[in-house]
Design a protein around this motif. Structure first.
Motif, PDB file in Angstrom:
ATOM      1  N   TYR A   1       0.837  -1.202   0.000  1.00  0.00           N
ATOM      2  CA  TYR A   1       0.000   0.000   0.000  1.00  0.00           C
ATOM      3  C   TYR A   1       0.865   1.242   0.000  1.00  0.00           C
ATOM      4  CZ  TYR A   1      -3.896  -3.052   1.236  1.00  0.00           C
ATOM      5  OH  TYR A   1      -4.845  -4.030   1.224  1.00  0.00           O
ATOM      6  N   PRO A   2       0.331   2.347  -0.511  1.00  0.00           N
ATOM      7  CA  PRO A   2       1.093   3.601  -0.458  1.00  0.00           C
ATOM      8  C   PRO A   2       1.270   4.057   0.983  1.00  0.00           C
ATOM      9  CG  PRO A   2      -1.168   4.008  -1.161  1.00  0.00           C
ATOM     10  CD  PRO A   2      -0.987   2.514  -1.164  1.00  0.00           C
ATOM     11  N   ASP A   3       2.306   4.856   1.202  1.00  0.00           N
ATOM     12  CA  ASP A   3       2.586   5.387   2.533  1.00  0.00           C
ATOM     13  C   ASP A   3       1.416   6.264   2.985  1.00  0.00           C
ATOM     14  OD1 ASP A   3       3.518   6.514   4.800  1.00  0.00           O
ATOM     15  OD2 ASP A   3       5.152   7.636   3.879  1.00  0.00           O
ATOM     16  N   PRO A   4       0.714   5.884   4.061  1.00  0.00           N
ATOM     17  CA  PRO A   4      -0.454   6.665   4.463  1.00  0.00           C
ATOM     18  C   PRO A   4      -0.103   8.032   5.014  1.00  0.00           C
ATOM     19  CG  PRO A   4       0.014   4.980   6.104  1.00  0.00           C
ATOM     20  CD  PRO A   4       0.935   4.720   4.945  1.00  0.00           C
TER      21      PRO A   4
ATOM     22  N   ASP B   1      -9.351  13.766   3.294  1.00  0.00           N
ATOM     23  CA  ASP B   1     -10.615  13.478   2.629  1.00  0.00           C
ATOM     24  C   ASP B   1     -10.430  13.096   1.156  1.00  0.00           C
ATOM     25  OD1 ASP B   1     -12.134  13.962   4.872  1.00  0.00           O
ATOM     26  OD2 ASP B   1     -12.157  16.121   4.512  1.00  0.00           O
ATOM     27  N   SER B   2      -9.186  12.952   0.714  1.00  0.00           N
ATOM     28  CA  SER B   2      -8.960  12.657  -0.700  1.00  0.00           C
ATOM     29  C   SER B   2      -9.473  11.266  -1.041  1.00  0.00           C
ATOM     30  CB  SER B   2      -7.470  12.755  -1.021  1.00  0.00           C
ATOM     31  OG  SER B   2      -6.783  11.667  -0.427  1.00  0.00           O
ATOM     32  N   ALA B   3      -9.825  11.076  -2.301  1.00  0.00           N
ATOM     33  CA  ALA B   3     -10.324   9.783  -2.757  1.00  0.00           C
ATOM     34  C   ALA B   3      -9.273   8.699  -2.576  1.00  0.00           C
ATOM     35  CB  ALA B   3     -10.742   9.894  -4.221  1.00  0.00           C
ATOM     36  N   GLU B   4      -8.001   9.051  -2.801  1.00  0.00           N
ATOM     37  CA  GLU B   4      -6.925   8.067  -2.664  1.00  0.00           C
ATOM     38  C   GLU B   4      -6.815   7.582  -1.210  1.00  0.00           C
ATOM     39  OE1 GLU B   4      -2.170   7.607  -3.789  1.00  0.00           O
ATOM     40  OE2 GLU B   4      -3.203   9.541  -3.983  1.00  0.00           O
ATOM     41  N   THR B   5      -6.930   8.525  -0.274  1.00  0.00           N
ATOM     42  CA  THR B   5      -6.871   8.157   1.141  1.00  0.00           C
ATOM     43  C   THR B   5      -8.050   7.274   1.523  1.00  0.00           C
ATOM     44  OG1 THR B   5      -5.721  10.215   1.685  1.00  0.00           O
ATOM     45  CG2 THR B   5      -6.819   9.071   3.493  1.00  0.00           C
TER      46      THR B   5
ATOM     47  N   ASN C   1      -9.763   5.341  -0.417  1.00  0.00           N
ATOM     48  CA  ASN C   1      -9.584   4.026  -1.032  1.00  0.00           C
ATOM     49  C   ASN C   1      -8.574   3.188  -0.261  1.00  0.00           C
ATOM     50  OD1 ASN C   1     -11.421   4.612  -3.055  1.00  0.00           O
ATOM     51  ND2 ASN C   1      -9.854   5.334  -4.495  1.00  0.00           N
ATOM     52  N   PHE C   2      -7.475   3.833   0.164  1.00  0.00           N
ATOM     53  CA  PHE C   2      -6.477   3.117   0.962  1.00  0.00           C
ATOM     54  C   PHE C   2      -7.101   2.541   2.234  1.00  0.00           C
ATOM     55  CE2 PHE C   2      -3.898   3.611   4.823  1.00  0.00           C
ATOM     56  CZ  PHE C   2      -2.991   2.580   4.615  1.00  0.00           C
ATOM     57  N   ALA C   3      -7.854   3.367   2.934  1.00  0.00           N
ATOM     58  CA  ALA C   3      -8.477   2.910   4.183  1.00  0.00           C
ATOM     59  C   ALA C   3      -9.455   1.771   3.925  1.00  0.00           C
ATOM     60  CB  ALA C   3      -9.183   4.078   4.859  1.00  0.00           C
ATOM     61  N   ALA C   4     -10.249   1.901   2.863  1.00  0.00           N
ATOM     62  CA  ALA C   4     -11.249   0.881   2.565  1.00  0.00           C
ATOM     63  C   ALA C   4     -10.584  -0.447   2.194  1.00  0.00           C
ATOM     64  CB  ALA C   4     -12.157   1.358   1.437  1.00  0.00           C
TER      65      ALA C   4
END
Length: 484
Positions: A4-7, A15-19, A21-24
């Motif tokens: 996964y990308p570095d959170p 609130d970004s879509a990428e964040t 998606n990472f959490a989900a």
């Protein structure tokens, strides 16, 4: 495992879509690996059922033989404030009456609010100040309600949302440290002003009493009622979390600084004496009072008189909290990570320690002290004993069981032992071992927390006991430094 990308790089835009998606994705993988099987679901369902057991003790505030309680359930997710008589509460079958539902205030205030607290006027407990937190944060509204009538007090003490401090002075006045306007705030974002607001007057018509500089941290004001004498009004002006100045407010509204150590805490007032806990040694009038001690100091019109040392901890003790009743000062302390109580009464011109009845071991917490009497409510538990609510009557030195939560696991054969281990600098650190077996190959959960002076105490291991200890496994609670 999937990479996964570095959170941490998302902190600037959570609130970004990428964040999201990472959490989900991370959450879905965790659930698939650890929760999507029959054993995990049975464990989760069992623990949830324990936590939602309706036989848990409802902890209350008692006022004039009526027990007030904040309750939440599936029907009232924001909660209701309810009351029953002390008699039905003691019987184990309380007859509750709902006084208000928190959700009803959403429409009234046009906001999403949650109950932050209820402050009863102890002389007239049907009158109360409600703190209603805005979206669950530090900012809150204050409203005065008539609990018997179930309505807001017309023309009562109602204040806008802010990080305000509002407290009763008497039935017709309140202390207000306002924080709904930026001009009222310190640079830290907390109140810097103290006002005395009388019933029937607007805030603008009220009396400004005290103000600190913008680079201070905050102010607070309150009244201490002394069952053995006259009340006093105090202001606490904080420079930081651990340094402050205390002032007494006269009947004319003049705030006079008290000559107290700037790092002590005022924790009570009884029989004309301020009760202090010390963070450092206090040298005064050829007397020395050690750090961690409880000291009583005579107060007369802003002047400090004689002081008396009530309690000084040794290396295995720490003072936790102090409560005053009509005639007694009661201190809760830790001794080798076990709860203890001490009590004193002002007799023949000095404070004298009194002998208390035998009390339970483990965690011991003072949960309530009904105004105007000498009864203290205590909550006690240990690793294998469910939480029990006791009433301690200091007048007759009698301890009685009020309520007891049900047993959640079979504790037969489970032993509790306290050990000490030596750290690299030679300090002896205590820890508890709980289990049927103490062999090197026994699966053991080790829990440790050390921060903010918050100790981890022996507490009932409901879920751990049922789903871990009963199977022959072990649990260790390590009382590492930093935890008080």
């Amino acid at each position: 495992m999937k990479s996964y990308p570095d959170p941490y790089r998302h902190f600037e835009n959570l609130d970004s879509a990428e964040t999201q998606n990472f959490a989900a994705e991370a959450n879905a993988e965790t659930r698939a690996r650890f929760l999507e099987n029959d054993k995990a679901r049975a464990l989760s369902d069992g623990i949830l059922a324990q936590l939602q057991d309706t036989r848990q003790i409802p902890f209350c505030q008692e006022h004039r033989a009526r027990m007030y309680h904040f309750h939440q359930d599936a029907e009232y997710p924001k909660g209701v404030y309810r009351v029953c008589t002390a008699a039905t509460y003691r019987s184990g079958y309380p007859e509750w009456k709902i006084l208000f539902s928190v959700a009803d205030f959403d429409e009234l205030l046009g906001d999403d609010v949650y109950l932050g607290g209820v402050s009863h006027l102890v002389e007239q407990p049907n009158r109360a100040l409600l703190t209603l937190s805005k979206s669950g944060g530090d900012t809150a509204y204050t409203l005065e309600v008539d609990l018997e009538a179930g309505e807001l007090v017309e023309g009562g003490f109602h204040f806008p949302a802010g990080k305000n401090h509002v407290s009763w002075r008497d039935e017709n006045s309140v202390w207000v440290c306002p924080a709904w306007d930026e001009r009222q705030l310190t640079e830290s974002g907390y109140p810097r002003e103290v006002w005395l607001v009388e019933r029937g007057k607007s805030f603008e018509e009220s009396l400004p009493v005290y103000q600190i500089a913008e680079d201070g941290m905050m102010v607070n004001a309150w009244r201490y009622l002394d069952p053995q004498g006259s009340p006093i009004d105090l202001i606490e002006a904080s420079d930081g979390f651990y340094t402050k100045t205390y002032l007494q407010v006269s009947a004319e509204g003049e705030a006079k600084p008290l000559n107290l150590p700037n790092d002590c805490d005022v924790v009570g007032y009884l029989a004309g004496h301020l009760l202090l806990t010390l963070r450092k040694d206090w040298n005064r009038a050829n007397q020395s009072y050690p750090s961690g001690a409880l000291v009583a100091v005579k107060l007369n019109r802003g002047e400090l008189g004689a002081a008396q040392l009530l309690f000084a901890p040794d290396e295995a003790q720490a003072l936790e909290s102090v409560e005053t009743t009509k005639r007694f000062v009661v201190a809760s302390l830790l001794e080798n990570v076990q709860g203890r109580l001490k009590a004193w009464r002002f007799t023949d011109g000095k404070w004298q320690e009194v002998e208390l009845p035998r009390l339970p071991s483990g965690a011991l917490e003072m949960t309530d002290q009904p105004w105007g009497g000498d009864v203290v409510y205590l909550a006690a538990s240990d690793f294998t004993t469910p939480l029990t609510l006791f009433a301690l009557d200091l007048n007759v030195m009698e301890l009685t069981v009020m309520r007891r939560q049900p047993q959640q696991f079979d504790s037969d054969g489970i032993n509790v032992q306290q050990f000490w281990t030596t750290s690299a600098d030679g300090e002896r650190i205590p820890y508890f071992h709980v289990g049927k077996n103490a062999t090197p190959d026994t699966p053991t959960l080790v829990y440790a927390y050390g921060g903010f002076g918050i100790p981890e105490l022996p507490h009932y291991l409901g879920s751990v006991g049922k789903y871990w200890l009963e199977e022959g496994n072990a649990f260790v609670l390590a009382n590492i430094r930093g935890g008080g």
